[in-house]
Design a protein around this motif. Structure first.
Motif, short mmCIF file in Angstrom:
data_model
loop_
_atom_site.label_atom_id
_atom_site.label_comp_id
_atom_site.label_asym_id
_atom_site.label_seq_id
_atom_site.Cartn_x
_atom_site.Cartn_y
_atom_site.Cartn_z
N ALA A 181 -22.33 -72.10 37.44
CA ALA A 181 -22.20 -73.04 37.30
C ALA A 181 -21.17 -73.93 35.79
CB ALA A 181 -23.62 -74.16 37.00
N GLU A 182 -20.98 -72.85 34.47
CA GLU A 182 -20.61 -72.12 33.88
C GLU A 182 -19.28 -72.23 34.63
OE1 GLU A 182 -19.13 -73.96 30.39
OE2 GLU A 182 -21.00 -74.37 31.08
N ALA A 183 -19.57 -70.90 34.86
CA ALA A 183 -18.01 -70.87 35.26
C ALA A 183 -16.87 -71.82 36.81
CB ALA A 183 -17.77 -69.44 36.26
N GLU A 184 -17.81 -72.48 36.93
CA GLU A 184 -16.92 -73.53 38.47
C GLU A 184 -16.65 -74.69 37.69
OE1 GLU A 184 -20.47 -73.94 41.25
OE2 GLU A 184 -20.05 -72.42 42.14
N ARG A 185 -17.46 -75.39 35.76
CA ARG A 185 -16.96 -76.28 35.16
C ARG A 185 -15.51 -75.91 33.90
NH1 ARG A 185 -22.64 -77.33 34.33
NH2 ARG A 185 -22.37 -75.96 32.53
N ALA A 186 -15.50 -74.58 34.39
CA ALA A 186 -14.65 -74.07 33.90
C ALA A 186 -13.68 -73.93 33.97
CB ALA A 186 -15.12 -72.55 33.41
N LEU A 187 -13.62 -73.73 35.91
CA LEU A 187 -12.07 -73.22 36.68
C LEU A 187 -11.88 -75.02 36.83
CD1 LEU A 187 -10.95 -71.33 38.96
CD2 LEU A 187 -12.88 -72.06 40.53
N ASN A 188 -12.97 -75.88 37.03
CA ASN A 188 -12.78 -77.45 37.45
C ASN A 188 -11.63 -77.61 36.73
OD1 ASN A 188 -13.60 -77.00 39.77
ND2 ASN A 188 -15.68 -78.00 39.12
N ALA A 189 -12.25 -77.48 35.26
CA ALA A 189 -10.70 -77.93 33.84
C ALA A 189 -9.64 -77.06 34.15
CB ALA A 189 -12.23 -77.40 32.38
N MET A 244 -10.77 -69.69 25.36
CA MET A 244 -11.10 -69.81 26.49
C MET A 244 -10.85 -68.68 27.50
SD MET A 244 -8.61 -72.30 29.02
CE MET A 244 -9.65 -72.91 30.15
N ALA A 245 -11.39 -68.29 28.07
CA ALA A 245 -11.47 -67.39 29.08
C ALA A 245 -10.41 -66.71 29.75
CB ALA A 245 -13.40 -67.03 29.86
N SER A 246 -9.37 -65.44 30.52
CA SER A 246 -8.90 -65.53 31.25
C SER A 246 -8.42 -66.29 32.57
CB SER A 246 -8.22 -63.89 31.15
OG SER A 246 -9.09 -63.88 31.79
N LEU A 247 -8.07 -66.76 33.75
CA LEU A 247 -8.50 -67.39 34.53
C LEU A 247 -9.54 -66.25 35.42
CD1 LEU A 247 -9.14 -70.07 36.55
CD2 LEU A 247 -6.23 -69.36 36.90
N ALA A 248 -9.11 -65.33 35.33
CA ALA A 248 -9.52 -64.14 36.15
C ALA A 248 -10.40 -64.06 35.88
CB ALA A 248 -9.34 -63.14 36.41
N ALA A 249 -11.18 -63.86 34.67
CA ALA A 249 -12.03 -63.68 34.09
C ALA A 249 -13.17 -64.76 34.95
CB ALA A 249 -12.60 -63.60 33.18
N ILE A 250 -13.15 -65.88 34.62
CA ILE A 250 -13.47 -67.17 35.17
C ILE A 250 -13.84 -67.09 36.68
CG2 ILE A 250 -13.20 -69.66 35.30
CD1 ILE A 250 -11.18 -70.38 32.56
N ILE A 251 -12.63 -66.65 37.48
CA ILE A 251 -13.14 -66.73 38.93
C ILE A 251 -13.71 -65.57 38.84
CG2 ILE A 251 -11.92 -66.26 40.74
CD1 ILE A 251 -9.79 -66.69 39.50
N ALA A 252 -14.64 -64.56 38.78
CA ALA A 252 -14.99 -63.75 38.44
C ALA A 252 -16.29 -64.37 38.28
CB ALA A 252 -15.07 -62.37 37.32
N GLY A 253 -16.46 -65.01 37.51
CA GLY A 253 -17.84 -65.75 36.51
C GLY A 253 -18.81 -66.33 37.60
N THR A 254 -17.65 -67.20 39.21
CA THR A 254 -18.25 -67.57 40.05
C THR A 254 -19.12 -66.61 40.95
OG1 THR A 254 -16.04 -68.09 41.44
CG2 THR A 254 -16.59 -69.35 39.62
N PHE A 255 -18.98 -66.13 40.90
CA PHE A 255 -19.76 -64.52 41.54
C PHE A 255 -20.98 -65.11 41.04
CE2 PHE A 255 -15.48 -63.95 43.01
CZ PHE A 255 -15.46 -64.60 44.54
N ALA A 256 -21.22 -65.12 40.28
CA ALA A 256 -22.06 -64.36 38.60
C ALA A 256 -23.70 -64.70 40.11
CB ALA A 256 -22.71 -65.20 37.73
N GLY A 257 -24.36 -63.59 39.47
CA GLY A 257 -26.01 -63.93 40.31
C GLY A 257 -27.39 -64.55 39.89
N ASN A 258 -26.84 -65.17 38.47
CA ASN A 258 -27.46 -66.35 37.76
C ASN A 258 -26.67 -67.81 37.55
OD1 ASN A 258 -27.74 -67.48 35.55
ND2 ASN A 258 -28.40 -66.14 33.80
N ASN A 259 -27.95 -67.88 37.80
CA ASN A 259 -26.56 -70.03 38.68
C ASN A 259 -26.41 -70.41 37.32
OD1 ASN A 259 -27.59 -69.99 40.65
ND2 ASN A 259 -29.88 -70.77 40.81
N ALA A 260 -26.72 -70.07 36.39
CA ALA A 260 -26.94 -71.18 35.17
C ALA A 260 -25.15 -70.62 34.34
CB ALA A 260 -27.52 -70.88 33.77
N ALA A 261 -25.01 -68.83 34.93
CA ALA A 261 -23.65 -68.86 34.26
C ALA A 261 -22.56 -69.48 35.41
CB ALA A 261 -23.44 -67.19 34.51
#
Length: 127
Positions: free
Chosen positions: A20-28, A1-18
């Motif tokens: 959305a995946e980061a938001e799912r991981a954050l919620n989990a 599992m990615a670090s929480l900081a990396a997951i939060i950074a992923g929520t800023f991704a320009g790619n909608n799929a990336a």
């Protein structure tokens, strides 16, 4: 599992799929024990990305406002402690962690020290 900081950074991704995946991981991640302490660590990590630290600080504020029960909540304007569902409340361990670390983090953490230094530098420049 990615670090929480990396997951939060992923929520800023320009790619909608990336994003959305980061938001799912954050919620989990929110349901995992120690989530609150990990958010604190991100906020206080001066070597981390500023936008990730700010997002973590906002997340921490929202957790306290929405999920903390007890005397701390009674002083928050617009918050009705009776309306918090028990399932969304912080665990006793997380509440204890927030209670023991929030004030010192805000007053003496790296973000606060940086703000104090910036403020005092700005005050010196105006003299």
């Amino acid at each position: 599992m990615a670090s929480l900081a990396a997951i939060i950074a992923g929520t800023f991704a320009g790619n909608n799929a990336a994003r959305a995946e980061a938001e799912r991981a954050l919620n989990a991640s929110r349901a995992q024990p120690g989530f609150v302490s990990e958010v604190f660590k991100i906020v206080c990590d001066v070597s981390g990305s500023e936008h990730v630290r700010l997002a973590a600080a906002i997340m921490l504020k929202n957790i306290v406002v929405k999920q903390y029960r007890g005397p701390l909540r009674s002083g928050i304007a617009g918050v009705d402690a009776a309306r918090v569902a028990p399932a969304s409340q912080l665990s006793d361990a997380d509440q204890s962690f927030v209670r023991d670390n929030l004030v010192s983090t805000v007053l003496w953490g790296p973000v606060a020290r940086g703000c104090l230094l910036y403020t005092s530098d700005a005050a010196d420049d105006s003299l």
